[in-house]
Write a protein that holds these residues in place. Sequence first.
Motif, mmCIF file in Angstrom:
data_model
loop_
_atom_site.group_PDB
_atom_site.id
_atom_site.type_symbol
_atom_site.label_atom_id
_atom_site.label_comp_id
_atom_site.label_asym_id
_atom_site.label_seq_id
_atom_site.Cartn_x
_atom_site.Cartn_y
_atom_site.Cartn_z
ATOM 1 N N PHE A 144 -2.532 -14.644 -0.556
ATOM 2 C CA PHE A 144 -1.393 -13.719 -0.631
ATOM 3 C C PHE A 144 -1.350 -12.816 0.592
ATOM 4 C CE2 PHE A 144 -0.390 -9.261 -1.899
ATOM 5 C CZ PHE A 144 0.993 -9.381 -1.894
ATOM 6 N N GLN A 145 -2.503 -12.257 0.957
ATOM 7 C CA GLN A 145 -2.568 -11.381 2.129
ATOM 8 C C GLN A 145 -2.306 -12.151 3.423
ATOM 9 O OE1 GLN A 145 -2.809 -8.164 2.329
ATOM 10 N NE2 GLN A 145 -3.194 -7.692 0.190
ATOM 11 N N ASN A 146 -2.572 -13.453 3.396
ATOM 12 C CA ASN A 146 -2.361 -14.305 4.574
ATOM 13 C C ASN A 146 -0.961 -14.922 4.591
ATOM 14 O OD1 ASN A 146 -3.625 -15.363 6.979
ATOM 15 N ND2 ASN A 146 -3.679 -17.369 5.989
ATOM 16 N N ASN A 147 -0.092 -14.466 3.674
ATOM 17 C CA ASN A 147 1.298 -14.960 3.563
ATOM 18 C C ASN A 147 1.380 -16.434 3.192
ATOM 19 O OD1 ASN A 147 2.125 -12.382 4.366
ATOM 20 N ND2 ASN A 147 2.179 -12.968 6.519
ATOM 21 N N ASP A 148 0.311 -16.973 2.615
ATOM 22 C CA ASP A 148 0.319 -18.358 2.132
ATOM 23 C C ASP A 148 0.632 -18.301 0.632
ATOM 24 O OD1 ASP A 148 -0.043 -20.988 1.506
ATOM 25 O OD2 ASP A 148 -2.129 -21.119 2.160
ATOM 26 N N TYR A 149 1.904 -18.077 0.318
ATOM 27 C CA TYR A 149 2.287 -17.767 -1.047
ATOM 28 C C TYR A 149 2.149 -18.938 -2.028
ATOM 29 C CZ TYR A 149 4.017 -13.726 1.447
ATOM 30 O OH TYR A 149 4.097 -12.618 2.270
ATOM 31 N N PRO A 150 2.477 -20.173 -1.644
ATOM 32 C CA PRO A 150 2.309 -21.280 -2.602
ATOM 33 C C PRO A 150 0.856 -21.433 -3.070
ATOM 34 C CG PRO A 150 3.727 -21.964 -0.802
ATOM 35 C CD PRO A 150 3.164 -20.628 -0.415
ATOM 36 N N SER A 176 3.659 -12.842 -4.860
ATOM 37 C CA SER A 176 3.617 -14.181 -4.257
ATOM 38 C C SER A 176 4.779 -15.034 -4.760
ATOM 39 C CB SER A 176 2.287 -14.868 -4.572
ATOM 40 O OG SER A 176 1.213 -14.188 -3.962
ATOM 41 N N LEU A 177 5.071 -14.937 -6.053
ATOM 42 C CA LEU A 177 6.214 -15.667 -6.610
ATOM 43 C C LEU A 177 7.522 -15.160 -5.997
ATOM 44 C CD1 LEU A 177 5.058 -15.762 -10.331
ATOM 45 C CD2 LEU A 177 5.485 -17.775 -8.920
ATOM 46 N N LYS A 182 10.729 -17.614 -5.976
ATOM 47 C CA LYS A 182 10.770 -17.900 -7.417
ATOM 48 C C LYS A 182 11.031 -16.576 -8.148
ATOM 49 C CE LYS A 182 7.704 -21.870 -6.955
ATOM 50 N NZ LYS A 182 6.434 -22.514 -7.341
ATOM 51 N N PHE A 183 12.261 -16.102 -7.979
ATOM 52 C CA PHE A 183 12.598 -14.740 -8.382
ATOM 53 C C PHE A 183 12.505 -14.519 -9.892
ATOM 54 C CE2 PHE A 183 15.005 -15.517 -4.400
ATOM 55 C CZ PHE A 183 14.342 -14.604 -3.615
ATOM 56 N N ARG A 188 8.380 -11.332 -14.626
ATOM 57 C CA ARG A 188 7.403 -11.060 -15.685
ATOM 58 C C ARG A 188 6.187 -10.319 -15.123
ATOM 59 N NH1 ARG A 188 3.513 -15.804 -17.929
ATOM 60 N NH2 ARG A 188 1.948 -14.475 -18.929
ATOM 61 N N PHE A 189 5.688 -10.770 -13.993
ATOM 62 C CA PHE A 189 4.462 -10.196 -13.429
ATOM 63 C C PHE A 189 4.746 -8.898 -12.676
ATOM 64 C CE2 PHE A 189 3.912 -14.810 -13.735
ATOM 65 C CZ PHE A 189 2.842 -14.850 -14.618
ATOM 66 N N LEU A 190 5.905 -8.805 -12.051
ATOM 67 C CA LEU A 190 6.261 -7.558 -11.384
ATOM 68 C C LEU A 190 6.456 -6.437 -12.392
ATOM 69 C CD1 LEU A 190 8.742 -8.914 -8.665
ATOM 70 C CD2 LEU A 190 6.441 -8.013 -8.274
ATOM 71 N N ARG A 191 7.030 -6.777 -13.551
ATOM 72 C CA ARG A 191 7.184 -5.762 -14.606
ATOM 73 C C ARG A 191 5.833 -5.297 -15.118
ATOM 74 N NH1 ARG A 191 11.632 -9.269 -16.936
ATOM 75 N NH2 ARG A 191 13.606 -8.299 -16.356
ATOM 76 N N ARG A 192 4.887 -6.233 -15.277
ATOM 77 C CA ARG A 192 3.534 -5.864 -15.709
ATOM 78 C C ARG A 192 2.869 -4.966 -14.661
ATOM 79 N NH1 ARG A 192 1.217 -9.181 -19.727
ATOM 80 N NH2 ARG A 192 -0.543 -7.723 -19.616
#
Length: 451
Positions: A144-150, A176-177, A182-183, A188-192
């Motif tokens: 994630f920190q390396n911008n390798d989101y998949p 990452s999503l 993958k908006f 779900r995770f951003l709300r958490r």
Amino acid sequence: MLNLYILGTAGVIILAAVAIGFFISSKKDSSSNSAVPDKKKDSKIIKEATKKLRQDPHHASSLIALSDCYYRQHDFEKAFPLYNTLVDIVKLHPEIDEATVAIRQGICAIKLGKIQESFKGLGIAMQKKPNDFDTCYYLGYACFQNNDYPHAVSCLKKALLINPDANQVFEPLGKSLYKSGKFKESLRFLRRTIDEHPDDKESLFEIADAMYESGYGDKAMKIFMHLRPDPVFGPRSCLAAGKMHFNAKQYEKALQDFSIGLKIPDLAPEVLVDLNYNLAQTCFAMNKMGPGLDALKQIQAITPNYKDVSTLISRYQELNQNSNLKTYLMSGTSDFVALCRKVVATYYKGAFVKVSDISINQEGADILCQVESAKWEDTELFRFYRTSSVVGELYVRDFHAKIKDTKADKGVCLAAGLFSEGAHKYTEGRPIDLVEKDVLVKMLKKVDTIN
């Protein structure tokens, strides 16, 4: 006797229970105390291990003891180079637990912000312990920190399967999503994340943007409006809200959004330029040439080659100086048609023109009229293309078909742009005159300004 026996037995049971409770309590205290770092013991370990490492920098047992000691103390700065060495020499020393030193090397690197270096240990750890929570979480976090989101999404989802209650996974997984586009899934995770950190404005902005991209425009707008005054995320929120209002043709609201964003101090250059560009487009949609041109000139001063700014400045400066051209290209249908009628009336000097039919279409307007002069009389069809782009042959062919349908003697086709080479060739031998921008502008200057 029976009662005495019962009482005696009960007493033994109570004493036994008290003794067991005391034993358990003692064990707990002992266990608790053992978890507390023993400074005296750690000091001894550090002293002895350091001494041996001076003699042999690759002394495995000393490296293990010293690195474990610093790791327990969360002294990652000192632990990292030791675990780095252990990872390098592990193949030569079977007594080293490769999986442990690898994951700890990765964790120390992440704690120190050495993301690239963390992959050295985390990659080994994933091979040795692919189903370990720490391995999956920290490798996902590093990706994630390396911008390798998949890859981040893959690892972090696996970590969450291993430990569904691991709150620390929500933020990097949600982001990452979101970054992967993958908006809807990210929400779900951003709300958490917001539940855990209510003041996290970055995640709140991402929630709004993800909502907008997922089709929840009204909910997204509420968050963007809430974030508008924020010194960090306010400019981007103003930009997002303004674009939404602009697309809904709520130009006054869009103008307010962009103006608020531009008043926030210390804007990033790219945001400043984007706000000005969108403000200019909004001004032009509202026929406010002056403020729109000012915004474009500010962009030109910062980024001279930004998008089509130079072209827009040339175009709208001309429109600002020629009110009739502005009416031709930008005003409402009634003003446009009234202007076209005046052009028709002045097209033939000294002739009498009687308009018999007017039809409006997406591209502009057609005016059919009878023209009488002292020497001749004709039925003529005028077509006004309301564009500053190049008009191609197909459009002129369509106009010629309309001339035949209306049984006009001749056609005059006018545009605020140019006609293509194919369009000019098509008119050869046909009763069609093509009037391009330069001539049209001269004609527009001759007619009265529409009020």
